[in-house]
Enzyme design. Structure first.
Site, PDB file in Angstrom:
ATOM      1  N   CYS A  81       0.814  -1.221   0.000  1.00 42.88           N
ATOM      2  CA  CYS A  81       0.000   0.000   0.000  1.00 42.88           C
ATOM      3  C   CYS A  81       0.852   1.279   0.000  1.00 42.88           C
ATOM      4  CB  CYS A  81      -0.969  -0.037   1.186  1.00 42.88           C
ATOM      5  SG  CYS A  81      -2.348   1.093   1.001  1.00 42.88           S
TER       6      CYS A  81
ATOM      7  N   HIS B 255      -3.607  -5.794   1.822  1.00 44.10           N
ATOM      8  CA  HIS B 255      -3.461  -6.023   3.250  1.00 44.10           C
ATOM      9  C   HIS B 255      -4.058  -7.393   3.555  1.00 44.10           C
ATOM     10  CE1 HIS B 255      -2.560  -1.774   3.836  1.00 44.10           C
ATOM     11  NE2 HIS B 255      -3.596  -1.481   3.078  1.00 44.10           N
TER      12      HIS B 255
END
Lengths: 445, 234
Positions: free
Chosen positions: B88, B189
């Protein structure tokens, strides 16, 4: 086009009646109906009594219920209105007000004690006059629903800059102390360093840096997560003197002192003591007698999956809701405090109301897991929590994933002794139901 | 790097997964951390793996400057074959630039050619379960994770995988992330490595040079994957 107040109120009241006719819970729908028609529908209500609101990530429902109990016990109190079931968004509170108002939208009560979701504080109190706001804490919570913690804090902070509400704030949470606008005096509450406090951060925490000058905050000690005596070494942020501090905590006898007076409580978890400290501070703003406060502390029982005990002939299970890592860590602290062997049931769902993202379970600290002989996992994400616990180093052979809750209840009660259970938001009611079904069936035999 | 700041969605679990899968095989793993404000590390290029997780916009701004001071070291590490795992925010900061939801442009390290732009509407985010099909040493593997990003990443010429469910680099996109043999940069994630044991082993293999890692009992992990894949790919 905006509908006149009277029409809106009538529509809302009808929606509530319709709900009850079809046997649906009217806790949210009537407000939602009005919200759909008019986003500013809360303007319809006029409240002539003091409004006390409780917000923060964890502990809202308990704290609100305590305050309701205390205000209700006042000698001349006729009506305290509270959203006891935790419908804490604008639509839920709208539904509550609809229920209690007359056809002109007027609400007659002695006190309104409301639990309010952090993100809805500015929305709701744009229309209702807020007299006292209690802010308990800010933790990471359901990130995919609520957004980043920082965004939430800023929302509340911005609202408070233009509010003249008196503030009851947690002195030991750097995310909360900052909410006090410059030049204003807040009523800070705290709990003195307790036996489980640590020198180092033990669980994932938020707010490691000073919000004013970005320096790393220094801690004298951590009570739990990032709650503790903090201070910014550069600008001094955090130097506050609490108005209330819980002292002389005696876990063996379940009692403590505030300002020299003794209190007894059923619940003595450290996070719970912070809630009690907040309750006391808010109650004292209304000059309530310590005896009434102590009565509430002593008697209060929440049977809604928050520290709820389930018993069979040979076993005792303590169920506690956990919507986020801090909540789960609190139950694990209790589990680790218990001296004998125990088993753990962990029920994890990923429904919309839980937040679809279950990565928060990786912020739970399973590194200490004293005398746990078995872990049963359940819920829609039974295997995710099983893997999580396995990777913390716990023996995978002792983990039993059972997505079906009734089967999981039977498994956890297959042996006697002490058990702990953690369930997240949408899991907690089904878990209570499954445990109760198991116990009822067992007793029938 | 920056585990204190870049740990928004349980990303530290990736380190826990690496640690676990090394430990049960008797592989020593030593974890060093670099936080914002720490003294400069001289040994970045000697690491077997460098890991960066994801953070909020505010935190990414805070550390961008510090990270940029490591441009040469990280670039050398990349050239020397240090494995780079970036999730991310870490993914975004290794590209050319990142324009955040406040319209603030942060220079990236420029190790790779891609760049990221976020909508100024903070609600406009790609959020949800995601499955991408990646190729690990020629073998297809379905990688499961959770995406939650406002940034849209363009110009990734070597994606990590093809999106089977979810968005990926851009809303409604076909591809996700960026990959080289020793680079995985992704929005996933979960934590990523907890959901995908073969991916974890791929990384351990590349870092240790052990081609045939000892097989582990992954029955819990595999059951978890089966349930999720069945639900997400129906």
């Amino acid at each position: 086009m905006k509908l006149p107040k009277l029409v809106l109120i009538a529509v809302g009241k009808l929606a509530a009646v319709a709900c009850r006719l079809v046997g649906r819970d009217a806790g949210n729908f009537p407000g939602l109906a009005l919200w759909t028609i008019d986003k500013s529908f809360l303007r319809c209500f006029s409240v002539d009594c003091p409004v006390i609101a409780v917000t923060g990530t964890n502990g809202k429902t308990s704290t609100t219920n305590y305050l309701n109990k205390i205000f209700s016990s006042l000698p001349n109190e006729k009506c305290v209105i509270t959203n006891m079931q935790g419908n804490n968004l604008d639509t839920g509170i709208g539904s509550l007000l609809l229920h209690h108002c007359d056809m002109h939208g007027r609400i007659h009560a002695d006190h309104l004690v409301l639990e309010v979701d952090e993100s809805h504080v500015p929305v709701i109190f744009k229309y209702l006059k807020l007299e006292t706001l209690v802010v308990l804490n800010f933790f990471r919570d359901q990130l995919d629903r609520n957004g980043e913690v920082e965004t939430l804090i800023l929302k509340v902070q911005k609202f408070l800059e233009h509010s003249d509400a008196q503030l009851v704030l947690n002195a030991d949470d750097p995310n909360v102390v900052r909410l006090c606008p410059k030049g204003k005096k807040a009523h800070f509450f705290s709990v003195e360093k307790y036996e489980g406090a640590t020198d180092e951060l033990y669980e994932a925490g938020e707010g490691k840096f000073c919000p004013f000058c970005a320096a790393a905050l220094e801690y004298e000690y951590y009570q739990y997560s990032h709650i503790g005596r903090f201070r910014c070494p550069r600008c001094g942020y955090g130097d506050v003197t609490p108005e209330t501090q819980i002292k002389d905590i005696d876990f063996d006898n379940s009692c403590f002192k505030i300002n020299g007076e003794a209190f007894t409580s059923k619940y003595m978890g450290i996070y719970h003591l912070y809630n009690l400290s907040a309750v006391y501070t808010a109650a004292k703003l209304y000059n309530i007698d310590s005896k009434l406060i102590n009565d509430a502390f002593e008697d209060f029982q929440v049977n809604n999956g928050r520290m709820e005990v389930f018993r069979t002939s040979d076993a005792e299970l303590l169920l506690n809701l956990a919507k986020n890592p801090v909540g789960a860590n609190m139950t694990l602290r209790l589990l680790n405090q218990y001296k004998g062997e125990e088993q753990l049931l962990f029920v994890l769902n990923d429904n919309v109301a839980d937040g679809l993202d279950v990565s928060w379970i990786w912020d739970i600290n399973f590194s200490i897991f004293n005398n746990v002989t078995k872990v049963v996992t359940s819920g829609t994400r039974a295997y995710d929590i099983a893997v999580r616990i396995k990777y913390s180093g716990y023996d995978a052979q002792k983990i039993v994933p059972i997505p079906d809750l009734d089967a999981a209840a039977a498994e956890i009660f297959s042996t006697g002794g002490r058990k702990f259970a953690i369930a997240n938001y949408t899991a907690v009611q089904p878990t209570r139901a499954a445990l109760t079904r198991y116990i009822t069936a067992k007793e029938a035999h | 790097m920056y585990p204190g700041l870049l740990d928004l969605y349980g990303d530290s679990g990736n380190v826990e997964a690496l640690r676990y899968r090394c430990a049960v095989r008797g592989i020593d793993l030593e974890v060093f951390t670099h936080e914002l404000g720490d003294e400069k590390r001289a040994d970045i290029a000697d690491m077997d793996i460098i890991y960066l997780g994801g953070g909020a916009d505010y935190e990414q701004q805070q550390l961008a400057e510090d990270l940029i001071s490591y441009r040469k070291e990280l670039s050398d590490a990349h050239k020397n074959g240090t494995f780079m795992l970036m999730i991310c925010g870490g993914y975004q900061l290794m590209g050319k630039y990142y324009k955040d939801s406040n319209d603030k442009k942060i220079d990236g390290l420029g190790l790779f050619e891609y760049y990221t732009e976020a909508s100024t509407d903070k609600r406009d985010r790609c959020i949800g379960n995601i499955v991408v099909e990646a190729e690990l040493d020629g073998k297809k593997y379905k990688v499961i994770g959770f995406e939650n990003h406002g940034g849209q990443t363009f110009g990734s010429d070597k994606p990590f995988g093809r999106t089977l469910c979810g968005n990926g680099n851009v809303r409604g996109g076909e591809y996700e992330g960026y990959m080289e043999e020793r680079v995985i940069a992704t929005y996933l994630h979960g934590p990523l490595l907890s959901k995908n044991p073969l991916l974890t082993d791929y990384i351990i293999s590349k870092c240790t040079g052990i081609e045939q890692l000892k097989k582990l009992d992954d029955s819990l992990e595999e059951r978890c994957r089966d349930i999720l894949l069945k639900r997400l790919l129906k």
